[in-house]
Design a protein around this motif. Structure first.
Motif, PDB file in Angstrom:
ATOM      1  N   VAL A 161      16.276  58.369  50.697  1.00 32.53           N
ATOM      2  CA  VAL A 161      17.684  58.167  51.055  1.00 32.53           C
ATOM      3  C   VAL A 161      17.896  56.791  51.677  1.00 32.53           C
ATOM      4  CG1 VAL A 161      18.163  60.630  51.258  1.00 32.53           C
ATOM      5  CG2 VAL A 161      17.496  59.349  53.305  1.00 32.53           C
ATOM      6  N   LEU A 162      16.904  56.239  52.379  1.00 36.48           N
ATOM      7  CA  LEU A 162      17.039  54.887  52.904  1.00 36.48           C
ATOM      8  C   LEU A 162      17.045  53.851  51.783  1.00 36.48           C
ATOM      9  CD1 LEU A 162      14.775  54.849  56.106  1.00 36.48           C
ATOM     10  CD2 LEU A 162      17.257  54.589  56.017  1.00 36.48           C
ATOM     11  N   ALA A 163      16.214  54.062  50.774  1.00 38.92           N
ATOM     12  CA  ALA A 163      16.216  53.150  49.626  1.00 38.92           C
ATOM     13  C   ALA A 163      17.564  53.172  48.927  1.00 38.92           C
ATOM     14  CB  ALA A 163      15.100  53.533  48.653  1.00 38.92           C
ATOM     15  N   GLN A 164      18.093  54.370  48.692  1.00 33.46           N
ATOM     16  CA  GLN A 164      19.388  54.492  48.035  1.00 33.46           C
ATOM     17  C   GLN A 164      20.485  53.853  48.886  1.00 33.46           C
ATOM     18  OE1 GLN A 164      19.924  55.730  44.951  1.00 33.46           O
ATOM     19  NE2 GLN A 164      22.074  55.124  45.153  1.00 33.46           N
ATOM     20  N   ALA A 165      20.427  54.064  50.187  1.00 35.23           N
ATOM     21  CA  ALA A 165      21.451  53.501  51.076  1.00 35.23           C
ATOM     22  C   ALA A 165      21.412  51.978  51.081  1.00 35.23           C
ATOM     23  CB  ALA A 165      21.262  54.035  52.493  1.00 35.23           C
ATOM     24  N   TYR A 166      20.218  51.397  51.033  1.00 34.71           N
ATOM     25  CA  TYR A 166      20.126  49.937  51.001  1.00 34.71           C
ATOM     26  C   TYR A 166      20.706  49.393  49.700  1.00 34.71           C
ATOM     27  CZ  TYR A 166      18.436  45.201  51.505  1.00 34.71           C
ATOM     28  OH  TYR A 166      18.383  43.831  51.622  1.00 34.71           O
ATOM     29  N   LEU A 167      20.420  50.041  48.595  1.00 32.02           N
ATOM     30  CA  LEU A 167      20.958  49.583  47.314  1.00 32.02           C
ATOM     31  C   LEU A 167      22.472  49.754  47.264  1.00 32.02           C
ATOM     32  CD1 LEU A 167      18.157  50.957  44.974  1.00 32.02           C
ATOM     33  CD2 LEU A 167      18.557  48.570  45.625  1.00 32.02           C
ATOM     34  N   GLU A 168      22.993  50.812  47.887  1.00 28.81           N
ATOM     35  CA  GLU A 168      24.443  50.974  47.975  1.00 28.81           C
ATOM     36  C   GLU A 168      25.058  49.858  48.814  1.00 28.81           C
ATOM     37  OE1 GLU A 168      24.558  54.874  49.585  1.00 28.81           O
ATOM     38  OE2 GLU A 168      24.504  55.882  47.643  1.00 28.81           O
ATOM     39  N   TYR A 169      24.387  49.503  49.922  1.00 27.47           N
ATOM     40  CA  TYR A 169      24.844  48.366  50.723  1.00 27.47           C
ATOM     41  C   TYR A 169      24.852  47.091  49.877  1.00 27.47           C
ATOM     42  CZ  TYR A 169      23.804  44.085  53.206  1.00 27.47           C
ATOM     43  OH  TYR A 169      23.774  42.766  53.577  1.00 27.47           O
ATOM     44  N   LEU A 170      23.772  46.854  49.147  1.00 30.88           N
ATOM     45  CA  LEU A 170      23.646  45.636  48.340  1.00 30.88           C
ATOM     46  C   LEU A 170      24.735  45.588  47.270  1.00 30.88           C
ATOM     47  CD1 LEU A 170      21.712  43.203  48.170  1.00 30.88           C
ATOM     48  CD2 LEU A 170      20.518  44.422  46.335  1.00 30.88           C
ATOM     49  N   TRP A 171      25.059  46.734  46.709  1.00 31.08           N
ATOM     50  CA  TRP A 171      26.108  46.768  45.699  1.00 31.08           C
ATOM     51  C   TRP A 171      27.463  46.404  46.313  1.00 31.08           C
ATOM     52  CZ3 TRP A 171      26.711  46.082  40.907  1.00 31.08           C
ATOM     53  CH2 TRP A 171      27.929  46.367  40.308  1.00 31.08           C
TER      54      TRP A 171
END
Length: 416
Positions: free
Chosen positions: A336-346
């Protein structure tokens, strides 16, 4: 040690998780709603039953549900009645037919003896053309289910949603796309003790954008929806609410929280975008990998709910309390941290970049070009290794959301 850890993760991925028997019917197949189906904690319908912006295939969705057993069902009323959030805004369905369609939940409940936790959205203004019908459906639910709430969607100035919510006999709060995650926390790990820390205490009294009520009240309603208890000492989880202005103060608030319990960080400084300075600090200081969760992808209500739910489910002590092995908990938390970082980056880079260059509906070509652009951005090392994006696509053909594919490369000297 590396191979032992790999084998442990394989075994726990095959069978160890939260107690089985929880079903989840998402609002639609956008990433915030669908992502719990990737966490290995619930049973979901086949994704093919959700058909993007066209909505769910209703008869197939009802048929799937009637074939399932289980002890708990977390369900979107809008998906079951209208086909999804978009359809709930403009479907001309009469109230009587809408009520008849909800009988599928009563039938499942009677057949299995399970409990139903459901949510129905008070729709966004002015998009909804049948608001009275939607509200009457929520108003007449009675006490047929174990728990029902009605989050309201995007209450900008002039929206009637807050006043409408006050007329309903069920719990209401700001939000929508995070509601499924919040009710999964209520179903799977209720009763956790949460301390709330604000980077700016005065922000708690302010009305945040899209919410229509003071931030502190929004947080209070969220905790109640999740079945959590607000405390000032000995918390199981600290929810840090970062409202922006000074990222250094945000980092200090995170450090304060970490002295007490795992930290779930809701970044509400901007809407649909995180605070880049805060994230850079968290990564540079190696604090990001140690968070229980992080969310910045949506409105304040979205981010508060997603951070609380994911932290409450996967912070290692809480996850272990639910009977899960440490390795399994760490795998989910890293996910979930990986997904959250990629959502931030998007939100910070990808969405503005693609909007400046490509018209909607977005194509695979647009996805390829923006992915190449994003590959040059630094990626953090998380608990299970270096984050490596492998691709992205646009599930609804628009720039608001992107669905990522990624992997985590193991560190050569990993001790996990």
């Amino acid at each position: 040690m590396r191979w032992a850890s790999l084998l442990a993760l394989i075994f726990v991925s095959l069978g160890w998780a939260f107690p089985s028997g929880t079903l989840y019917l998402p609002l639609d197949d956008r990433p915030p709603n669908w992502s719990p189906c990737t966490w290995q904690v619930v049973r979901c319908p086949p994704r093919a039953l959700y058909q993007g912006r066209q909505g769910a295939s209703l008869e197939a969705l009802w048929g799937w549900l009637q074939e399932q057993t289980g002890h708990t069902l977390v369900a979107s009323l809008d998906a079951l009645v209208y086909g999804g959030l978009v359809q709930s805004r403009n479907s001309p369905l009469p109230l009587e037919e809408a009520q008849r369609r909800l009988e599928v939940l009563s039938h499942w409940q009677a057949r299995t003896g399970g409990r139903v936790l459901a949510f129905g959205v008070i729709p966004r203004h002015p998009d909804a053309t049948h608001r009275t019908r939607n509200l009457d459906l929520l108003r007449n639910l009675g006490d047929a289910f174990a728990y029902v709430e009605a989050p309201w969607d995007d209450a900008l100035p002039g929206s009637p949603a807050v006043a409408e919510a006050a007329t309903l006999p069920i719990p209401t709060r700001p939000g929508a796309d995070e509601a499924g995650q919040v009710l999964l926390l209520r179903a799977l790990n209720p009763g956790m003790r949460v301390r709330v820390l604000y980077d700016q205490p005065q922000a708690a009294q302010q009305v945040t954008r899209y919410e229509g009520i003071p931030l502190q009240e929004s947080v209070s309603r969220l905790l109640a929806a999740a079945g959590a208890v607000a405390v000032e000492s000995r918390p199981d989880l600290v929810l840090v609410v970062y409202s922006g202005g000074d990222p250094r103060r945000g980092v200090l608030t995170v450090l304060q929280g970490l002295r007490e319990a795992p930290v779930a960080l809701a970044d509400i400084a901007r809407v649909n975008r995180g605070d880049a300075s805060l994230v850079r600090y968290l990564v540079a200081l190696d604090l990001y990998p140690g968070l229980a969760s992080y969310a910045s992808w949506g409105t304040p209500g979205n981010n508060l709910g997603a951070a609380l739910a994911q932290g409450g489910l996967f912070a290692t002590p809480l996850c272990q309390r639910a009977g899960n092995p440490v390795a399994w908990c760490e795998e989910r938390r890293t996910q979930v941290l990986a997904q959250a970082y990629l959502e931030y980056l998007w939100g910070e880079i990808g969405r503005p970049w693609v909007r400046a260059r490509f018209p909607e509906p977005l194509t695979e070509e647009a996805a390829r070009y923006v992915f190449e652009r994003l590959q040059v951005e630094p990626m953090p090392r998380l608990g299970l290794g270096q984050l490596r994006p492998e691709g992205l696509k646009f599930p609804w053909g628009r720039s608001f959301e992107a669905e990522w594919q990624y992997r985590l490369d193991w560190a050569p000297n990993s001790q996990r």
